[in-house]
Design a protein around this motif. Structure first.
Motif, mmCIF file in Angstrom:
data_model
loop_
_atom_site.group_PDB
_atom_site.id
_atom_site.type_symbol
_atom_site.label_atom_id
_atom_site.label_comp_id
_atom_site.label_asym_id
_atom_site.label_seq_id
_atom_site.Cartn_x
_atom_site.Cartn_y
_atom_site.Cartn_z
ATOM 1 N N GLU A 61 0.483 -1.658 -0.043
ATOM 2 C CA GLU A 61 -0.013 0.102 -0.049
ATOM 3 C C GLU A 61 1.249 0.996 0.150
ATOM 4 O O GLU A 61 0.072 2.222 0.445
ATOM 5 N N GLY A 62 1.923 0.473 -0.646
ATOM 6 C CA GLY A 62 3.092 2.150 -0.678
ATOM 7 C C GLY A 62 3.802 2.969 1.062
ATOM 8 O O GLY A 62 4.189 4.129 0.900
ATOM 9 N N PHE A 63 3.122 1.964 2.244
ATOM 10 C CA PHE A 63 4.218 1.934 3.152
ATOM 11 C C PHE A 63 5.706 2.017 3.222
ATOM 12 O O PHE A 63 6.443 1.135 2.754
ATOM 13 N N VAL A 64 6.634 3.448 3.444
ATOM 14 C CA VAL A 64 8.067 3.558 3.692
ATOM 15 C C VAL A 64 8.939 3.197 5.031
ATOM 16 O O VAL A 64 7.981 3.189 5.851
ATOM 17 N N GLY A 65 9.246 1.623 4.612
ATOM 18 C CA GLY A 65 9.688 1.206 5.482
ATOM 19 C C GLY A 65 11.692 1.590 6.228
ATOM 20 O O GLY A 65 12.327 2.278 5.479
ATOM 21 N N ASP A 66 12.024 1.572 7.409
ATOM 22 C CA ASP A 66 12.943 2.263 7.434
ATOM 23 C C ASP A 66 14.385 1.013 6.811
ATOM 24 O O ASP A 66 14.628 -0.224 7.913
ATOM 25 N N THR A 67 15.320 1.594 6.055
ATOM 26 C CA THR A 67 16.374 0.170 5.350
ATOM 27 C C THR A 67 17.412 -0.116 6.653
ATOM 28 O O THR A 67 18.266 -1.094 6.043
ATOM 29 N N ASN A 68 18.051 0.868 7.404
ATOM 30 C CA ASN A 68 18.895 0.751 7.960
ATOM 31 C C ASN A 68 18.619 0.055 9.058
ATOM 32 O O ASN A 68 18.772 0.540 10.201
ATOM 33 N N ILE A 69 18.685 -1.560 8.997
ATOM 34 C CA ILE A 69 17.767 -1.867 10.726
ATOM 35 C C ILE A 69 18.700 -2.792 11.059
ATOM 36 O O ILE A 69 19.845 -2.962 10.641
ATOM 37 N N PRO A 70 19.225 -2.466 12.980
ATOM 38 C CA PRO A 70 20.148 -2.574 13.480
ATOM 39 C C PRO A 70 20.011 -3.611 13.797
ATOM 40 O O PRO A 70 19.256 -4.721 13.208
#
Length: 289
Positions: A61-70
């Motif tokens: 649905e176009g939700f942007v996530g954080d690609t810098n995951i610990p």
């Protein structure tokens, strides 16, 4: 607001549960909670699947996530993981990891399974061996399993991570199923007496290639007889050492019969065997209650 209503112990447990669901396999293996009775281990598959479905739906649905995951919860959130999309999507829609699903034959931690198999193999070969005749049992195994040495577990959760307990159950009950962790068996003085005779030793060469490991069990009786068996074990058991479909269906029927009717069980088995023709998963789940 919710956290403000918790006391310090509840906050500690809440953080531990949340942290466990994002631990890497390495930190899971290093977390002593896994075999000290922490109940959050049961969330690994169910919560992971739930989170995966939610993430996919949001991304769609176009939700942007954080690609810098610990990299892990245990290192203070210091590192960052960078992934290769090409590697992650290689053969997508062609290779299905579900075909490599790991099935447990016994209702305990995977690291304890070789010891259980050893005991059952000895019993099968020497049916005359009784728990009362045993003077000592020595389990030689790899590092992680050798730490599971609590001979008097206080709960179902801790018992499943106790090599002495499950070893004693295998010898006394000839199986280690869910009934082995019932209150009746947890209070069984014969099991505790036998578990006290189990010695766990670390074998430095028991995990030679990090994909397979072995466990050796030696039983000594009061009159000097000795019995031993060695069990090699693949990490995950599948597909290197698969159970038969017949065994899996038998196990499902036995466990499911505690919750649903025979008719529903057979309908589920039939649907699962023809899953490619099932258009809606609700056709299966409607029989689970």
């Amino acid at each position: 607001v919710l956290f403000r209503s918790l006391d310090s112990k509840q906050i500690d447990n809440a953080l531990g549960i949340a942290g466990h669901m994002c631990l890497t396999p390495k930190t899971i293996g290093e977390s002593r909670r896994s075999w000290e009775g922490g109940m959050s281990k049961a969330l690994e598959n169910s919560a992971g699947a739930d989170l995966g479905i939610l993430s996919a739906l949001l991304a769609k649905e176009g939700f942007v996530g954080d690609t810098n995951i610990p990299t892990s919860f245990g290192d203070g959130l210091a590192g960052k993981r960078c992934w290769n999309i090409g590697v992650l999507t290689k053969n997508l829609g062609q290779d299905f990891k579900v075909s490599e699903q790991y099935y447990k034959e016994h209702a305990a931690c995977m690291f304890t399974l070789p010891a259980i198999d050893c005991i059952l193999a000895i019993k099968e070969k020497h049916p005359e061996l009784t728990a009362e005749a045993v003077e000592s049992i020595t389990v030689k195994t790899f590092t992680e399993a050798s730490k599971m040495n609590d001979s008097c577990p206080a709960s179902e959760a801790t018992a499943k991570f106790s090599l002495p307990y499950v070893t004693a159950c295998a010898l006394l009950l000839n199986k280690v199923d869910i009934e082995a962790f019932s209150k009746e068996q947890l209070d069984n003085s014969r099991i505790h007496s036998l578990a006290a005779k189990v010695k766990i030793e670390h074998a430095v060469d028991a995990f030679p290639d990090r994909s397979t490991f072995y466990t050796k069990v030696e039983i000594k009786t009061g009159i000097g007889k000795k019995y031993q068996h060695v069990r090699k074990f693949h990490f995950g058991c599948e597909p290197e050492d698969p159970m038969s479909l017949g065994y899996i269906k038998t196990k499902f029927r036995r466990l499911a019969s505690k919750a649903i009717s025979h008719d529903k069980i057979e309908k589920i088995v039939n649907l699962i065997e023809n899953l490619e023709q099932v258009r809606d998963i609700n056709e299966v789940t409607q029989f689970l209650h």
